[in-house]
Structure formats: C-alpha cells, structure tokens
Enzyme design. Structure first.
Site, PDB file in Angstrom:
ATOM      1  N   GLU A 269      -3.492   1.984  -7.486  1.00 38.97           N
ATOM      2  CA  GLU A 269      -3.874   3.086  -6.614  1.00 38.97           C
ATOM      3  C   GLU A 269      -2.885   4.239  -6.778  1.00 38.97           C
ATOM      4  O   GLU A 269      -1.824   4.239  -6.125  1.00 38.97           O
ATOM      5  CB  GLU A 269      -3.862   2.639  -5.159  1.00 38.97           C
TER       6      GLU A 269
ATOM      7  N   HIS B  14       0.847  -1.203   0.000  1.00 35.30           N
ATOM      8  CA  HIS B  14       0.000   0.000   0.000  1.00 35.30           C
ATOM      9  C   HIS B  14       0.882   1.253   0.000  1.00 35.30           C
ATOM     10  O   HIS B  14       1.927   1.282   0.644  1.00 35.30           O
ATOM     11  CB  HIS B  14      -0.915  -0.004   1.226  1.00 35.30           C
TER      12      HIS B  14
HETATM   13  C1  PEP Z   1      -6.737   3.234   0.116  1.00 37.17           C
HETATM   14  O1  PEP Z   1      -6.341   3.470   1.234  1.00 37.17           O
HETATM   15  O2  PEP Z   1      -6.414   2.157  -0.421  1.00 37.17           O
HETATM   16  C2  PEP Z   1      -7.589   4.213  -0.573  1.00 37.17           C
HETATM   17  C3  PEP Z   1      -7.873   3.991  -1.821  1.00 37.17           C
HETATM   18  O3  PEP Z   1      -8.018   5.291   0.159  1.00 37.17           O
HETATM   19  P1  PEP Z   1      -9.102   6.396  -0.303  1.00 37.17           P
HETATM   20  O4  PEP Z   1     -10.293   5.674  -0.830  1.00 37.17           O
HETATM   21  O5  PEP Z   1      -9.383   7.185   0.937  1.00 37.17           O
HETATM   22  O6  PEP Z   1      -8.449   7.233  -1.366  1.00 37.17           O
END
Ligand code: PEP
Length: 235
Positions: A155, A86
């Site tokens: 992400e 992450h």
């Molecule tokens: C995450 O922590 O994986 C994430 C996508 O957070 P958020 O939805 O708050 O952007």
C-alpha cells in the site's frame, strides 16, 4: 482472491451490522475480510470465507494499558484476523518498526491471520524502484515472512485515501519483487475503486485488494467481490 475492507474510523455498530449481514447474504467464493472499528464488533453469524477482524490491538492478553484493546477483548468476538503495519498507524500514529514487530510476534503466537501492510511514501517513490524496494524491505525488519497465516498488502502511502492509485506497472514491479522472497498472498491497496478492481486483480502475483474509501459502501464492496469471483472463474 482476498478482498478486504478497512473501515478505518468509519461506520458505527448499526451500519457495520447492516454491512456485514448484506455481504454475508451474497454467497461469494472469494475470501472476504472486513475490519470495522472496535466499537462495531458484534456477534456476527458469518459464512467461513467471510471474516471480521481488528484494525489494531495492543499485544497483551489483558492488563493495565489504559485505552487499549488486548487479545482477551478480541477473543470475546472471535477475532482472529488482524491488520498490522498500516501506513496510517506508522505515519500518523507514530508506530515504530519495533512496536509493529511486537504486535506481529504476539499475533503469530496466537495463530491469527496477519494482514501485514507495507508501502513507501511519495519522496521515496520519486527516487525510483531501488529506493522503493529498500524502503519496503526495511519494513520487514524483524518480521517472519515465512509465517503460515501471513498476507502481505502493498500500500503506497501516497496512494492511500488520496484517489491516486499506483499504476498497474508500478504495482506489478513491487509485487514481482516481493514474490521473489515471499510465498504469502500479496494484496494491493491504495485508492482501489470498483472500476479499477479487475485490472488490478489481473496483475500477475496480485492475490487481492485491501480497500478503504471505496469499500465503505456495501454495494461497491459487494461489486468488488463479485469481480474477484468472476475473475477466479475465468482463470
Ligand atoms: C487502506 O486504508 O488500506 C486503503 C487502501 O485506503 P483507500 O482505499 O482509501 O486508499
């Protein structure tokens, strides 16, 4: 579809139990994952498509690693799905690709489901898609992308917790590029909201979402799962 909630450093034991029990009582078809803080692990009675997992762990069975949580402690709660890589662990907590690989290989040896997170920071995004993809592929260094129980979450760092989601085109471009080499389900994460869930799930090669902020409310998270369930029925 996989709909996953990352609690990060939010919720306590009581509110997590309430959240998990509420989601568990809804009877969804989608695959649901919930990653609460370690202190909120409990003896949950879950239906098979809902699993509670760990946001982090130390890649040992047990041992002398003060402040860490090993596999033996996770097993006590039947945890078999793990977030690895992450962006908050990479960029805020300074986890190197080497230590991420150690965790990955350990989780693999334990046959756990791995939700492996990758994504570029803002300055790389500003250089264009070639830089983005070369940055993302470098986050697969040492990672077995053919592992059977792998889920990949794209992400972008600049979209996490900022309220700024990547555009549908940007998400599609990255997921299409990942799909050329990766067979595993591909998720998108980064400021996903209830209102944006359907459009994101409609992206070709998008197999679900990993959600932080907007998922911490049990009603919002349940709506996202409902959207995924309806979407599945339509295709
Ligand atoms: C995450 O922590 O994986 C994430 C996508 O957070 P958020 O939805 O708050 O952007």
């Amino acid at each position: 579809m996989i709909i996953a909630s990352n609690f990060k450093t939010n919720h306590n034991r009581v509110s997590t139990k309430e959240f998990v029990d509420f989601i568990n009582s809804q009877h969804f078809f989608s695959e649901v994952r919930i990653y609460p803080p370690f202190t909120a692990f409990d003896d949950f009675d879950l239906t098979p498509n809902i699993r509670v997992g760990a946001q982090n762990f130390y890649p040992v069975e047990k041992g002398s690693f003060t402040g860490e949580i090993g596999f033996e402690q996770l097993q006590e709660f039947d945890i078999d799905t793990l977030l690895i890589g992450h962006s908050e662990r990479r960029h805020i907590l300074g986890e190197s690709q080497e230590s991420i690989c150690e965790k990955y290989n350990f989780a693999k040896s334990k046959e756990c489901e791995i939700v492996y997170c990758v994504g570029e920071p803002k300055e790389i995004r500003e250089q264009g898609i070639e830089s983005v993809m070369s940055y993302i592929w470098s986050q697969f260094d040492g990672i077995d992308i053919d592992y059977d129980d792998l889920v990949v979450a794209y992400e972008p760092v600049w979209a996490i917790g900022t309220g700024l989601s990547a555009s549908l085109e940007d998400i599609q471009e990255v997921l299409d590029a990942l799909r050329l080499k990766i067979k595993a389900p591909l998720l998108y994460g980064g400021s996903v909201k209830v209102e944006t869930t359907k459009d994101i799930l409609c992206i070709e090669n998008c197999d679900g979402v990993l959600v932080g902020t907007a998922s911490w409310d049990k009603n919002s998270f349940s709506k996202m799962i409902e959207i995924a369930d309806n979407f599945k029925e339509q295709v």
